[in-house]
Design a protein around this motif. Structure first.
Motif, PDB file in Angstrom:
ATOM      1  N   MET A   1       0.842  -1.192   0.000  1.00 60.48           N
ATOM      2  CA  MET A   1       0.000   0.000   0.000  1.00 60.48           C
ATOM      3  C   MET A   1       0.878   1.243   0.000  1.00 60.48           C
ATOM      4  N   VAL A   2       0.369   2.317  -0.594  1.00 67.63           N
ATOM      5  CA  VAL A   2       1.082   3.578  -0.620  1.00 67.63           C
ATOM      6  C   VAL A   2       1.288   4.080   0.806  1.00 67.63           C
ATOM      7  N   THR A   3       2.517   4.449   1.150  1.00 62.78           N
ATOM      8  CA  THR A   3       2.774   5.066   2.449  1.00 62.78           C
ATOM      9  C   THR A   3       2.884   6.561   2.204  1.00 62.78           C
ATOM     10  N   THR A   4       1.794   7.246   2.356  1.00 60.38           N
ATOM     11  CA  THR A   4       1.717   8.658   2.037  1.00 60.38           C
ATOM     12  C   THR A   4       0.672   9.300   2.928  1.00 60.38           C
ATOM     13  N   HIS A  76     -13.208   0.760   4.446  1.00 61.20           N
ATOM     14  CA  HIS A  76     -11.984   0.486   3.693  1.00 61.20           C
ATOM     15  C   HIS A  76     -11.829   1.419   2.483  1.00 61.20           C
ATOM     16  N   HIS A  77     -12.581   2.509   2.448  1.00 62.71           N
ATOM     17  CA  HIS A  77     -12.554   3.435   1.307  1.00 62.71           C
ATOM     18  C   HIS A  77     -11.136   3.942   1.022  1.00 62.71           C
ATOM     19  N   ILE A  78     -10.506   4.545   2.012  1.00 62.66           N
ATOM     20  CA  ILE A  78      -9.177   5.135   1.800  1.00 62.66           C
ATOM     21  C   ILE A  78      -8.148   4.061   1.468  1.00 62.66           C
ATOM     22  N   ALA A  79      -8.165   2.956   2.189  1.00 63.81           N
ATOM     23  CA  ALA A  79      -7.197   1.883   1.951  1.00 63.81           C
ATOM     24  C   ALA A  79      -7.261   1.378   0.515  1.00 63.81           C
ATOM     25  N   HIS A  80      -8.465   1.135   0.018  1.00 59.73           N
ATOM     26  CA  HIS A  80      -8.607   0.589  -1.333  1.00 59.73           C
ATOM     27  C   HIS A  80      -8.277   1.627  -2.402  1.00 59.73           C
ATOM     28  N   CYS A  81      -8.646   2.886  -2.167  1.00 56.82           N
ATOM     29  CA  CYS A  81      -8.313   3.933  -3.146  1.00 56.82           C
ATOM     30  C   CYS A  81      -6.808   4.138  -3.244  1.00 56.82           C
ATOM     31  N   LEU A  82      -6.121   4.172  -2.109  1.00 59.17           N
ATOM     32  CA  LEU A  82      -4.665   4.325  -2.127  1.00 59.17           C
ATOM     33  C   LEU A  82      -3.990   3.138  -2.798  1.00 59.17           C
ATOM     34  N   HIS A  84      -5.239   1.244  -5.110  1.00 58.75           N
ATOM     35  CA  HIS A  84      -5.483   1.349  -6.544  1.00 58.75           C
ATOM     36  C   HIS A  84      -4.575   2.411  -7.170  1.00 58.75           C
ATOM     37  N   ALA A  85      -4.370   3.508  -6.468  1.00 62.22           N
ATOM     38  CA  ALA A  85      -3.488   4.562  -6.979  1.00 62.22           C
ATOM     39  C   ALA A  85      -2.065   4.045  -7.130  1.00 62.22           C
ATOM     40  N   GLU A  86      -1.619   3.255  -6.160  1.00 59.72           N
ATOM     41  CA  GLU A  86      -0.269   2.697  -6.220  1.00 59.72           C
ATOM     42  C   GLU A  86      -0.141   1.720  -7.394  1.00 59.72           C
ATOM     43  N   LYS A  87      -1.151   0.891  -7.592  1.00 63.84           N
ATOM     44  CA  LYS A  87      -1.087  -0.125  -8.650  1.00 63.84           C
ATOM     45  C   LYS A  87      -1.159   0.482 -10.048  1.00 63.84           C
ATOM     46  N   THR A  88      -1.907   1.571 -10.185  1.00 66.14           N
ATOM     47  CA  THR A  88      -2.152   2.136 -11.512  1.00 66.14           C
ATOM     48  C   THR A  88      -1.316   3.371 -11.823  1.00 66.14           C
ATOM     49  N   GLY A  89      -0.773   4.008 -10.784  1.00 68.75           N
ATOM     50  CA  GLY A  89      -0.055   5.267 -10.990  1.00 68.75           C
ATOM     51  C   GLY A  89      -0.992   6.428 -11.252  1.00 68.75           C
ATOM     52  N   ALA A  90      -2.270   6.273 -10.944  1.00 69.63           N
ATOM     53  CA  ALA A  90      -3.262   7.313 -11.218  1.00 69.63           C
ATOM     54  C   ALA A  90      -3.049   8.528 -10.332  1.00 69.63           C
ATOM     55  N   ASP A  91      -3.386   9.691 -10.881  1.00 69.85           N
ATOM     56  CA  ASP A  91      -3.387  10.935 -10.109  1.00 69.85           C
ATOM     57  C   ASP A  91      -4.744  11.148  -9.442  1.00 69.85           C
ATOM     58  N   LEU A  92      -5.774  10.544 -10.006  1.00 69.06           N
ATOM     59  CA  LEU A  92      -7.119  10.601  -9.419  1.00 69.06           C
ATOM     60  C   LEU A  92      -7.761   9.228  -9.537  1.00 69.06           C
ATOM     61  N   VAL A  93      -8.328   8.770  -8.442  1.00 68.31           N
ATOM     62  CA  VAL A  93      -9.044   7.490  -8.399  1.00 68.31           C
ATOM     63  C   VAL A  93     -10.497   7.785  -8.054  1.00 68.31           C
ATOM     64  N   PHE A  94     -11.430   7.254  -8.858  1.00 67.42           N
ATOM     65  CA  PHE A  94     -12.837   7.394  -8.480  1.00 67.42           C
ATOM     66  C   PHE A  94     -13.476   6.018  -8.349  1.00 67.42           C
ATOM     67  N   SER A 169      -3.504  11.504 -14.889  1.00 65.63           N
ATOM     68  CA  SER A 169      -4.043  10.160 -15.067  1.00 65.63           C
ATOM     69  C   SER A 169      -5.248   9.936 -14.154  1.00 65.63           C
ATOM     70  N   ILE A 170      -6.345   9.488 -14.735  1.00 64.17           N
ATOM     71  CA  ILE A 170      -7.587   9.229 -14.006  1.00 64.17           C
ATOM     72  C   ILE A 170      -7.935   7.753 -14.153  1.00 64.17           C
ATOM     73  N   SER A 171      -8.307   7.122 -13.037  1.00 59.77           N
ATOM     74  CA  SER A 171      -8.608   5.690 -13.078  1.00 59.77           C
ATOM     75  C   SER A 171      -9.844   5.373 -12.246  1.00 59.77           C
ATOM     76  N   HIS A 172     -10.715   4.563 -12.820  1.00 63.39           N
ATOM     77  CA  HIS A 172     -11.921   4.107 -12.118  1.00 63.39           C
ATOM     78  C   HIS A 172     -11.609   2.844 -11.329  1.00 63.39           C
ATOM     79  N   LEU A 173     -11.970   2.861 -10.058  1.00 61.98           N
ATOM     80  CA  LEU A 173     -11.874   1.675  -9.207  1.00 61.98           C
ATOM     81  C   LEU A 173     -13.283   1.087  -9.108  1.00 61.98           C
ATOM     82  N   PRO A 174     -13.548  -0.049  -9.753  1.00 62.77           N
ATOM     83  CA  PRO A 174     -14.910  -0.596  -9.789  1.00 62.77           C
ATOM     84  C   PRO A 174     -15.294  -1.329  -8.505  1.00 62.77           C
ATOM     85  N   GLU A 175     -15.303  -0.577  -7.417  1.00 59.33           N
ATOM     86  CA  GLU A 175     -15.755  -1.087  -6.126  1.00 59.33           C
ATOM     87  C   GLU A 175     -16.698  -0.060  -5.513  1.00 59.33           C
TER      88      GLU A 175
END
Length: 199
Positions: A1-4, A76-82, A84-94, A169-175
């Motif tokens: 997970m992203v440590t940020t 788990h909203h923040i955990a899963h969004c972070l 996904h951002a780490e896996k995809t390199g996205a600047d925005l996750v929705f 970079s924008i990425s959809h997290l389908p959760e």
């Protein structure tokens, strides 16, 4: 997970104090805690865009996560969004939502890979790099609300499009990671003083 670091950003209006408490409860109960909470209350009736912008300006973290005062995050909203951002390199996750008190206004977009050439409507409940959000001017753009996809397309949609136009970079997290509450106090970004809002 992203440590940020992450700041939750919430605009609020005085008539929704009880709803704000529920939103804040969902923020503090995250499995991955946020590092800062920024809430700005719109006492003057300036609208969601201006108010969200003020809350954004107070963020001192690498990421901001938006939540309106009448909605709630799953634990788990923040955990899963972070993640996904780490896996995809996205600047925005929705991520997506569960609707309480209504129906999904654009179910056809759930699970669709974001296509910058053919953008689909999102909501403001996103995780975004703070630097990117500020670089495109945040939300206080002063433009009038319009319509897109049969829904009010206000400052939140214009924000997404400015990020896209700037090459982020924008990425959809389908959760389904948050609860979108539909109720009589929904304002679609408009001033609470212009409507018959009741506590």
């Amino acid at each position: 997970m992203v440590t940020t670091s992450v700041c939750s950003v919430t605009p609020s209006i005085p008539p929704r104090a009880a709803r704000l408490k529920r939103a804040l409860d969902s923020i503090v109960n995250q499995t991955r805690k946020v590092d800062q909470i920024s809430v700005y209350i719109d006492h003057e009736g300036r609208g969601a865009g201006w108010t969200r912008h003020q809350a954004l300006l107070a963020a001192r973290t690498e990421w901001v996560a938006f939540l309106d005062d009448d909605d709630m995050w799953m634990p788990h909203h923040i955990a899963h969004c972070l993640d996904h951002a780490e896996k995809t390199g996205a600047d925005l996750v929705f991520p997506w939502f569960t609707v309480n008190g209504g129906v999904d206004p654009f179910p056809q977009h759930f699970g669709k890979v974001w296509d910058p050439e053919n953008p689909t409507h999102t909501t403001i409940t996103t995780l975004v790099r703070t630097e990117a959000a500020l670089a495109v001017g945040g939300f206080d753009d002063g433009a009038p609300d319009g319509w897109e996809d049969g829904n009010v397309a206000g400052e939140d949609w214009r924000f997404i499009l400015r990020l896209r136009d700037a090459g982020y970079s924008i990425s959809h997290l389908p959760e389904r990671l948050w609860v979108w509450n539909h109720h009589s106090q929904n304002l679609s970004g408009r001033s609470w003083k212009a409507l018959p809002v009741r506590p």
